[in-house]
Design a protein around this motif. Structure first.
Motif, PDB file in Angstrom:
ATOM      1  N   LEU A  59       2.165   1.801  -3.485  1.00 12.68           N
ATOM      2  CA  LEU A  59       1.114   2.278  -4.387  1.00 12.68           C
ATOM      3  C   LEU A  59       0.783   3.753  -4.170  1.00 12.68           C
ATOM      4  O   LEU A  59       0.280   4.425  -5.068  1.00 12.68           O
ATOM      5  CB  LEU A  59      -0.151   1.437  -4.192  1.00 12.68           C
ATOM      6  N   SER A  60       1.034   4.247  -2.965  1.00  8.05           N
ATOM      7  CA  SER A  60       0.632   5.616  -2.623  1.00  8.05           C
ATOM      8  C   SER A  60       1.770   6.625  -2.717  1.00  8.05           C
ATOM      9  O   SER A  60       1.601   7.774  -2.329  1.00  8.05           O
ATOM     10  CB  SER A  60       0.062   5.639  -1.198  1.00  8.05           C
ATOM     11  N   GLY A  87       3.278   8.250  -5.129  1.00  5.43           N
ATOM     12  CA  GLY A  87       3.128   9.425  -5.979  1.00  5.43           C
ATOM     13  C   GLY A  87       4.345   9.665  -6.844  1.00  5.43           C
ATOM     14  O   GLY A  87       5.099   8.756  -7.166  1.00  5.43           O
ATOM     15  N   CYS A 119       0.837  -1.212   0.000  1.00  7.33           N
ATOM     16  CA  CYS A 119       0.000   0.000   0.000  1.00  7.33           C
ATOM     17  C   CYS A 119       0.863   1.249   0.000  1.00  7.33           C
ATOM     18  O   CYS A 119       0.531   2.246  -0.666  1.00  7.33           O
ATOM     19  CB  CYS A 119      -0.924  -0.010   1.214  1.00  7.33           C
ATOM     20  N   TYR A 120       1.967   1.214   0.728  1.00  5.89           N
ATOM     21  CA  TYR A 120       2.871   2.369   0.746  1.00  5.89           C
ATOM     22  C   TYR A 120       3.463   2.610  -0.640  1.00  5.89           C
ATOM     23  O   TYR A 120       3.532   3.750  -1.104  1.00  5.89           O
ATOM     24  CB  TYR A 120       3.985   2.137   1.760  1.00  5.89           C
TER      25      TYR A 120
END
Length: 220
Positions: free
Chosen positions: A177-178, A180, A174-175
């Motif tokens: 994917l987030s 940016g 999740c990190y």
């Protein structure tokens, strides 16, 4: 609590790989994770009070006698939690000053892992003894350490630790994917997208590493 146990294991191993191979991705991720862990631990301690109180309310007839039978172990768990807490903060704050002594820094990290695993072991032991009321008399007569002979203790412990590792692996996915498009913490010639993709793959690897062994531990 999963992020603390699994995160500490993954952070120290990632740091060790980075120190041995000198690969920037491992070193960068370890430096980020080591800043997360104290916050995770603080949240785990605060939020962990509520489920513990809930268990006491729901299962008092079996929970309180189990605590009495394992009183020495719970004292050990309390001490291990304090030592693990201190070692984790030391691992974070001495990271720069011990950069020229990686072996000593890793020893502090592995001490924290061991102490947290002791806490997990005591919690699992309590749960197993709550499910085996017929063992109470033998534990009372032979001592609290006789509970180690219970056949479900080791697989439940392995299940919980591996699940914590898998949970932290999912958190890394999740990190990644987030992340940016910023380049914070990276060299100018490195791609943020490439680094994020690597974190996702690394998190998937740890997730599978904590999940696939459950195929054996589950039936066990």
């Amino acid at each position: 609590m999963n992020l603390v146990v699994g995160g500490t294991v993954i952070t120290v191993i990632t740091d060790a790989i980075g120190m041995v191979t000198a690969r920037a991705y491992y070193q960068q991720l370890a430096s980020i994770m080591v800043r997360w862990l104290p916050g995770f631990l603080g949240v785990a301690v605060v939020l962990g009070i509520f489920p513990l109180v809930f268990v006491q309310m729901m299962y008092r007839p079996v929970f309180m006698p189990t605590l009495n039978l394992l009183g020495g172990m719970w004292a050990m768990a309390f001490s291990a939690g304090l030592i693990g807490f201190g070692a984790l903060y030391g691992y974070k704050h001495w990271r720069d000053s011990l950069s020229h002594q990686p072996a000593r820094l890793l020893c502090i990290g592995f001490l924290s892992i061991f102490m947290f695993l002791v806490v997990v072991w005591v919690f699992v032991t309590t749960s197993v003894l709550m499910l085996n009321l017929n063992q109470w008399s033998s534990v009372q007569n032979a001592g609290s350490w006789s509970v180690l002979s219970l056949p479900t203790l080791l697989p439940r412990f392995g299940h919980l630790v591996l699940a914590a590792v898998a949970g932290m692996g999912i958190f890394l996915v999740c990190y990644g994917l987030s992340m940016g498009s910023s380049r914070q913490g990276l060299n100018e010639d490195e791609s943020k997208e490439r680094y994020a993709t690597w974190i996702i793959r690394y998190g998937v690897a740890w997730t599978l590493g904590g999940t696939l062994p459950q195929i054996v531990i589950g039936p066990w």
